[in-house]
Scaffold this motif. Sequence first.
Motif, PDB file in Angstrom:
ATOM      1  N   ALA A  30     -61.205 -19.982  25.952  1.00  0.00           N
ATOM      2  CA  ALA A  30     -60.028 -20.106  26.811  1.00  0.00           C
ATOM      3  C   ALA A  30     -60.145 -21.299  27.747  1.00  0.00           C
ATOM      4  N   LEU A  31     -61.337 -21.516  28.283  1.00  0.00           N
ATOM      5  CA  LEU A  31     -61.543 -22.640  29.201  1.00  0.00           C
ATOM      6  C   LEU A  31     -61.385 -23.968  28.472  1.00  0.00           C
ATOM      7  N   ARG A  32     -61.905 -24.036  27.258  1.00  0.00           N
ATOM      8  CA  ARG A  32     -61.763 -25.285  26.482  1.00  0.00           C
ATOM      9  C   ARG A  32     -60.302 -25.554  26.160  1.00  0.00           C
ATOM     10  N   MET A  33     -59.582 -24.545  25.717  1.00  0.00           N
ATOM     11  CA  MET A  33     -58.180 -24.736  25.360  1.00  0.00           C
ATOM     12  C   MET A  33     -57.334 -25.101  26.584  1.00  0.00           C
ATOM     13  N   THR A  34     -57.587 -24.417  27.705  1.00  0.00           N
ATOM     14  CA  THR A  34     -56.854 -24.728  28.928  1.00  0.00           C
ATOM     15  C   THR A  34     -57.171 -26.136  29.398  1.00  0.00           C
ATOM     16  N   ASN A  81     -55.590 -31.821  30.346  1.00  0.00           N
ATOM     17  CA  ASN A  81     -55.837 -33.255  30.142  1.00  0.00           C
ATOM     18  C   ASN A  81     -54.694 -33.974  29.454  1.00  0.00           C
ATOM     19  N   SER A  82     -53.751 -33.235  28.900  1.00  0.00           N
ATOM     20  CA  SER A  82     -52.724 -33.891  28.081  1.00  0.00           C
ATOM     21  C   SER A  82     -51.296 -33.582  28.523  1.00  0.00           C
ATOM     22  N   SER A  83     -51.126 -32.937  29.689  1.00  0.00           N
ATOM     23  CA  SER A  83     -49.774 -32.509  30.016  1.00  0.00           C
ATOM     24  C   SER A  83     -49.473 -32.610  31.505  1.00  0.00           C
ATOM     25  N   SER A  84     -48.300 -33.151  31.830  1.00  0.00           N
ATOM     26  CA  SER A  84     -47.786 -33.132  33.207  1.00  0.00           C
ATOM     27  C   SER A  84     -46.598 -32.176  33.272  1.00  0.00           C
ATOM     28  N   LYS A  85     -46.532 -31.306  32.263  1.00  0.00           N
ATOM     29  CA  LYS A  85     -45.395 -30.411  32.078  1.00  0.00           C
ATOM     30  C   LYS A  85     -45.166 -29.489  33.271  1.00  0.00           C
ATOM     31  N   SER A 131     -47.082 -21.267  33.416  1.00  0.00           N
ATOM     32  CA  SER A 131     -48.236 -21.584  32.576  1.00  0.00           C
ATOM     33  C   SER A 131     -47.854 -22.757  31.688  1.00  0.00           C
ATOM     34  N   TYR A 132     -48.826 -23.275  30.954  1.00  0.00           N
ATOM     35  CA  TYR A 132     -48.540 -24.386  30.044  1.00  0.00           C
ATOM     36  C   TYR A 132     -47.629 -23.966  28.897  1.00  0.00           C
ATOM     37  N   HIS A 133     -47.402 -22.667  28.736  1.00  0.00           N
ATOM     38  CA  HIS A 133     -46.521 -22.184  27.677  1.00  0.00           C
ATOM     39  C   HIS A 133     -45.094 -21.951  28.162  1.00  0.00           C
ATOM     40  N   THR A 134     -44.870 -22.087  29.459  1.00  0.00           N
ATOM     41  CA  THR A 134     -43.518 -21.948  29.988  1.00  0.00           C
ATOM     42  C   THR A 134     -42.647 -23.083  29.441  1.00  0.00           C
ATOM     43  N   THR A 135     -41.444 -22.747  28.998  1.00  0.00           N
ATOM     44  CA  THR A 135     -40.571 -23.753  28.385  1.00  0.00           C
ATOM     45  C   THR A 135     -39.436 -24.159  29.321  1.00  0.00           C
ATOM     46  N   ALA A 136     -38.834 -25.302  29.012  1.00  0.00           N
ATOM     47  CA  ALA A 136     -37.681 -25.785  29.780  1.00  0.00           C
ATOM     48  C   ALA A 136     -36.516 -24.804  29.671  1.00  0.00           C
ATOM     49  N   ASP A 137     -36.329 -24.210  28.506  1.00  0.00           N
ATOM     50  CA  ASP A 137     -35.254 -23.222  28.335  1.00  0.00           C
ATOM     51  C   ASP A 137     -35.480 -22.005  29.213  1.00  0.00           C
ATOM     52  N   GLU A 138     -36.722 -21.574  29.336  1.00  0.00           N
ATOM     53  CA  GLU A 138     -37.033 -20.425  30.191  1.00  0.00           C
ATOM     54  C   GLU A 138     -36.758 -20.741  31.654  1.00  0.00           C
ATOM     55  N   VAL A 139     -37.108 -21.946  32.064  1.00  0.00           N
ATOM     56  CA  VAL A 139     -36.855 -22.357  33.440  1.00  0.00           C
ATOM     57  C   VAL A 139     -35.358 -22.417  33.716  1.00  0.00           C
ATOM     58  N   GLU A 140     -34.610 -22.954  32.764  1.00  0.00           N
ATOM     59  CA  GLU A 140     -33.159 -23.046  32.918  1.00  0.00           C
ATOM     60  C   GLU A 140     -32.539 -21.655  33.050  1.00  0.00           C
ATOM     61  N   LYS A 141     -32.991 -20.718  32.211  1.00  0.00           N
ATOM     62  CA  LYS A 141     -32.460 -19.360  32.283  1.00  0.00           C
ATOM     63  C   LYS A 141     -32.864 -18.691  33.585  1.00  0.00           C
TER      64      LYS A 141
END
Length: 380
Positions: free
Chosen positions: A248-252, A257-261, A352-362
């Motif tokens: 989990a730590l490696r994946m997180t 390291n790859s997202s400003s999401k 979380s990094y899995h939260t989507t733009a559509d979820e935020v909009e809703k």
Amino acid sequence: MIYLDNSATTQPYKEVIDAFVKVSSTFFGNPSSLHGVGEKAEKLLQQARRQIAELLKVKEKELLFTSGGTEGNNMAIKGIAKQYQHRGNHLITTTIEHPSVIETMKQLEKEGFEVTYLPVDGDGRISLDDLQVAIKEETILVSVMHVNNEIGTIQPIKAIGTLLKEYPKVFFHVDAVQSVGKVPLELYEFGIDACTMSSHKFHGLKGSGILYLRQGVTLMPLLAGGNQESELRSGTENTGGIVAMAKALRMTNDYFNSSSKLSHLMNEIRIALSEIEDVIIHTPIKATAPHILNFSVKGFKSEVFVHALEENDIYISTTSACSSKHAQASSTLLAMGVKEEIALSAVRVSLSYHTTADEVEKFIHEVKHTIFQLRKVMKA
């Protein structure tokens, strides 16, 4: 379901669950056993320790495996306080720490230790000047949370570590439960002696955690027994949970390291909420973790608002998960100078990094709709 309570706990990655199941069903031996089954479990345990050490950029022997943040905070604070009480009996923390720190300090006060609770400003930050004034000859430990679990404020950990270098007798403990994988934390560079982390906050499983303990620092053990974990934390290691935690730590870390999401999505939420009448945002704009936002809606109790959103399958929270079932104002917000009436209306959104733009909009849409509907009910 739109799950926006990731500061309470995160959904485990599928790969993490798969790793736990495989290890627990195939390599189920006790790592302390001398036979082959135990040796295989021990090998996996040490492999996980090595992987985590590499990710945290520390030595393998500086890592102790725990059951999570609460145990880690208790181990670090009580262990250091009692091990080094011959040097002094004064401890320093802040007024907005997690209950596992505050309650631990209160227990130690009953045992004769003196504790200074540093105040915070309107953004939830301590003053370095206040800290320096609080340090005295009897001080042996400073404990400060990196990222506040309710409002997301980042404390000046590097600056605190630099200041404490002038006081070699004083140890520095950091609760980093909310910052792992979201906010940079360099354990060596920041001068940290002990640091607490919890697997289920970064998509691992509940019941596993990490206590970093700088080489040369020791603890008075809280648990007596088989002397596992460098003789500092007795008890059979949770091999499956620890291996899963390493994954989990490696994946997180890869996401980090790859997202400003997170920052982008949270900014969208902040802008939208700031345009709604009677919404007060408590999380400061600067020096804040990208995944947490705390706000109040005037006139509504926080639990009413949380349950109203839940009816639309959207999940947020009130205060920290450890305190959310108690109907009282957030001590963090009160310490920041927020009026009790407003604090009683506070809720927390955590991404979380899995939260989507559509979820935020809703979510934004449902917040506006919920406020409108609740106001109609109040006027009826």
